[in-house]
Design an enzyme around this catalytic site. Structure first.
Site, PDB file in Angstrom:
ATOM      1  N   HIS A  12      70.013  46.625-101.179  1.00 40.58           N
ATOM      2  CA  HIS A  12      68.841  46.785-102.072  1.00 40.58           C
ATOM      3  C   HIS A  12      69.129  47.958-103.012  1.00 40.58           C
ATOM      4  O   HIS A  12      68.995  49.113-102.630  1.00 40.58           O
ATOM      5  CB  HIS A  12      67.575  47.060-101.243  1.00 40.58           C
ATOM      6  CG  HIS A  12      66.326  47.149-102.056  1.00 40.58           C
ATOM      7  ND1 HIS A  12      65.171  46.480-101.713  1.00 40.58           N
ATOM      8  CD2 HIS A  12      66.036  47.820-103.200  1.00 40.58           C
ATOM      9  CE1 HIS A  12      64.228  46.744-102.605  1.00 40.58           C
ATOM     10  NE2 HIS A  12      64.731  47.573-103.522  1.00 40.58           N
ATOM     11  N   HIS A  14      68.999  49.529-107.201  1.00 42.40           N
ATOM     12  CA  HIS A  14      68.583  49.454-108.613  1.00 42.40           C
ATOM     13  C   HIS A  14      69.670  50.108-109.468  1.00 42.40           C
ATOM     14  O   HIS A  14      69.964  51.293-109.290  1.00 42.40           O
ATOM     15  CB  HIS A  14      67.264  50.200-108.818  1.00 42.40           C
ATOM     16  CG  HIS A  14      66.132  49.602-108.037  1.00 42.40           C
ATOM     17  ND1 HIS A  14      65.333  48.603-108.530  1.00 42.40           N
ATOM     18  CD2 HIS A  14      65.708  49.835-106.769  1.00 42.40           C
ATOM     19  CE1 HIS A  14      64.448  48.242-107.603  1.00 42.40           C
ATOM     20  NE2 HIS A  14      64.658  48.981-106.531  1.00 42.40           N
ATOM     21  N   LYS A  95      63.766  37.956-105.663  1.00 42.04           N
ATOM     22  CA  LYS A  95      62.918  39.086-105.258  1.00 42.04           C
ATOM     23  C   LYS A  95      61.500  38.902-105.756  1.00 42.04           C
ATOM     24  O   LYS A  95      61.277  38.783-106.962  1.00 42.04           O
ATOM     25  CB  LYS A  95      63.514  40.384-105.826  1.00 42.04           C
ATOM     26  CG  LYS A  95      62.645  41.631-105.665  1.00 42.04           C
ATOM     27  CD  LYS A  95      62.651  42.178-104.244  1.00 42.04           C
ATOM     28  CE  LYS A  95      61.749  43.380-104.083  1.00 42.04           C
ATOM     29  NZ  LYS A  95      62.322  44.609-104.575  1.00 42.04           N
ATOM     30  N   HIS A 134      58.836  42.722-101.853  1.00 43.86           N
ATOM     31  CA  HIS A 134      58.249  44.063-101.848  1.00 43.86           C
ATOM     32  C   HIS A 134      56.856  43.875-101.244  1.00 43.86           C
ATOM     33  O   HIS A 134      55.935  43.458-101.934  1.00 43.86           O
ATOM     34  CB  HIS A 134      58.170  44.633-103.271  1.00 43.86           C
ATOM     35  CG  HIS A 134      57.612  46.027-103.307  1.00 43.86           C
ATOM     36  ND1 HIS A 134      58.282  47.091-103.867  1.00 43.86           N
ATOM     37  CD2 HIS A 134      56.444  46.539-102.830  1.00 43.86           C
ATOM     38  CE1 HIS A 134      57.556  48.187-103.738  1.00 43.86           C
ATOM     39  NE2 HIS A 134      56.427  47.880-103.119  1.00 43.86           N
ATOM     40  N   HIS A 168      62.636  47.379 -97.749  1.00 43.50           N
ATOM     41  CA  HIS A 168      62.335  48.805 -97.535  1.00 43.50           C
ATOM     42  C   HIS A 168      61.109  49.028 -96.658  1.00 43.50           C
ATOM     43  O   HIS A 168      60.128  49.614 -97.077  1.00 43.50           O
ATOM     44  CB  HIS A 168      62.187  49.566 -98.859  1.00 43.50           C
ATOM     45  CG  HIS A 168      61.406  48.850 -99.939  1.00 43.50           C
ATOM     46  ND1 HIS A 168      60.159  48.351 -99.745  1.00 43.50           N
ATOM     47  CD2 HIS A 168      61.725  48.572-101.233  1.00 43.50           C
ATOM     48  CE1 HIS A 168      59.735  47.793-100.858  1.00 43.50           C
ATOM     49  NE2 HIS A 168      60.665  47.907-101.772  1.00 43.50           N
ATOM     50  N   ASP A 240      67.572  51.180-101.706  1.00 48.25           N
ATOM     51  CA  ASP A 240      66.496  51.266-102.702  1.00 48.25           C
ATOM     52  C   ASP A 240      66.734  52.478-103.609  1.00 48.25           C
ATOM     53  O   ASP A 240      65.787  53.075-104.121  1.00 48.25           O
ATOM     54  CB  ASP A 240      65.103  51.329-102.060  1.00 48.25           C
ATOM     55  CG  ASP A 240      64.015  50.946-103.049  1.00 48.25           C
ATOM     56  OD1 ASP A 240      64.328  50.411-104.129  1.00 48.25           O
ATOM     57  OD2 ASP A 240      62.830  51.208-102.757  1.00 48.25           O
TER      58      ASP A 240
HETATM   59  O1  DOR Z   1      60.174  53.764-105.528  1.00 45.37           O
HETATM   60  C1  DOR Z   1      60.535  52.690-105.983  1.00 45.37           C
HETATM   61  N1  DOR Z   1      61.264  52.615-107.121  1.00 45.37           N
HETATM   62  N2  DOR Z   1      60.165  51.578-105.364  1.00 45.37           N
HETATM   63  C2  DOR Z   1      60.390  50.364-105.874  1.00 45.37           C
HETATM   64  O2  DOR Z   1      59.991  49.401-105.285  1.00 45.37           O
HETATM   65  C3  DOR Z   1      61.036  50.219-107.197  1.00 45.37           C
HETATM   66  C4  DOR Z   1      61.835  51.397-107.531  1.00 45.37           C
HETATM   67  C5  DOR Z   1      62.234  51.451-109.000  1.00 45.37           C
HETATM   68  O3  DOR Z   1      62.707  50.432-109.512  1.00 45.37           O
HETATM   69  O4  DOR Z   1      62.096  52.507-109.607  1.00 45.37           O
HETATM   70 ZN    ZN Z   2      63.580  48.635-104.850  1.00 45.90          ZN
END
Ligand code: DOR
Ligand code: ZN
Length: 333
Positions: A12, A14, A95, A134, A168, A240
């Site tokens: 997971h 980003h 997702k 989520h 998460h 995450d």
């Molecule tokens: O804290 C987070 N940031 N939780 C998420 O689900 C998305 C993530 C983000 O993309 O910044």
């Molecule tokens: Zn995330």
């Protein structure tokens, strides 16, 4: 003391776009063999063209490293069977975000129940596409995840062949539900194994520890530790890691997200070592995910050494988790 991990996976992650992608992607591809790339970009990844272009951008940003970006699609309730058939070999999962629940999720789903989602989930189940969720309602912030548990259970029951990953997880309620259904799995982050709400807001407010779902109570963290440290086969590591520029974190209206990618393996090693569970780290950071997703990542050996290391104050314009703190493990590749 040294230890080796084979083909660590971050299930997971980003990676963002443009300049941020160029800064953060190499910090994951250096130490991980592959990662599930979250689709909450601007705009979210919802067409084949966008997906392939994004994958290309990631491969360019990680050139020279052995690294597989496992791509995901942003869940929409009107994807056709033809579309999903045409894209299934390019993705590992889809997702689902409740609308507006976190960063760039405004285009998510507003009604999450079995009947509204049935058409799309039946197709995904037929095609063997994993569903990542989520799982938070729009209720009181500390209760959102626990309130979502009945929805997880209803979906797991209604679609028994669909693999559902509770992303998460942060609560004992989720940990308990996970064990009840064969087709429920979960990712656990590094930060939710380390912190509780007290670390975020118990003293001076810590914007770099603010994330969604918000860190919960000590007993919730205990439930996550129990699953992760024993490498329960239903859980896998998903950082995450969610970078935001320092200016967006140290601001009124602080963005949600904790940046852990470059120090995740070191801090996992430290945690597992502290609990005398180092023998389970390999399963938590790779083997469990390989089984759950039926993937075989490229071979990549990462050596960690038990030696003091100071986490940098920033990577580009992003402040990492535990910036400036001394930790006990370093990567030795
Ligand atoms: O804290 C987070 N940031 N939780 C998420 O689900 C998305 C993530 C983000 O993309 O910044
Ligand atoms: Zn995330």
């Amino acid at each position: 003391m040294k230890l080796q991990l084979t083909s660590p996976l971050d299930m997971h992650l980003h990676l963002r776009q443009d300049n941020m992608l160029k800064v953060v992607a190499p910090l994951s591809s250096k130490t991980f063999s592959g990662a599930i790339i979250m689709p909450n970009t601007l705009p979210p990844i919802s067409t084949k063209e966008q997906l392939l272009r994004y994958k290309e951008d990631i491969l360019n940003a990680t050139k020279g490293d052995t690294f597989t970006p496992y791509m995901t699609l942003f869940f929409k309730n009107d994807y056709s069977r033809e579309f999903l058939e045409s894209i299934k070999d390019e993705i590992l999962s889809i997702k689902l975000y409740p609308a507006g629940i976190t960063t760039n999720s405004e285009g998510g789903v507003s009604t999450i129940d079995v009947e509204s989602l049935r058409p799309t989930l039946e197709i995904m189940s037929d095609l063997g596409i994993v569903l990542n969720i989520h799982g938070e309602t729009d209720g009181f912030v500390m209760d959102r995840e626990a309130e979502f548990v009945p929805i997880y259970k209803a979906l797991a029951k209604a679609f028994p062949k669909l693999k559902i990953v509770m992303e998460h997880i942060t609560t004992k309620a989720s940990a308990d539900a996970l064990l009840e259904f064969e087709n429920l799995y979960a990712t656990i982050t590094l930060h939710h194994l380390y912190i509780t709400l007290d670390d975020v807001a118990g003293g001076m407010l810590q914007p770099h520890l603010f994330c969604k779902p918000i860190a919960k109570r000590p007993e919730d963290r205990e439930a996550l530790l129990e699953l992760a440290l024993n490498a329960n086969p239903k859980v896998m590591f998903g950082s995450d890691s969610a970078p935001h520029p320092k200016s967006a974190k140290e601001a009124p209206g602080c963005a949600a997200g904790i940046f852990t990618a470059p120090i995740a393996l070191q801090l996992l090693a430290q945690l597992f070592d502290k609990h005398n569970k180092l023998e389970n780290l390999q399963a938590f950071v790779s083997n469990n995910a390989q089984k759950i997703y039926a993937i075989t990542p490229a071979k990549k050996i990462i050596t960690l050494e038990k030696k003091s290391f100071k986490i940098p104050s920033s990577y580009g314009n992003v402040v990492p988790f535990m910036a400036n703190e001394e930790i006990g493990f370093v990567i030795d590749n």
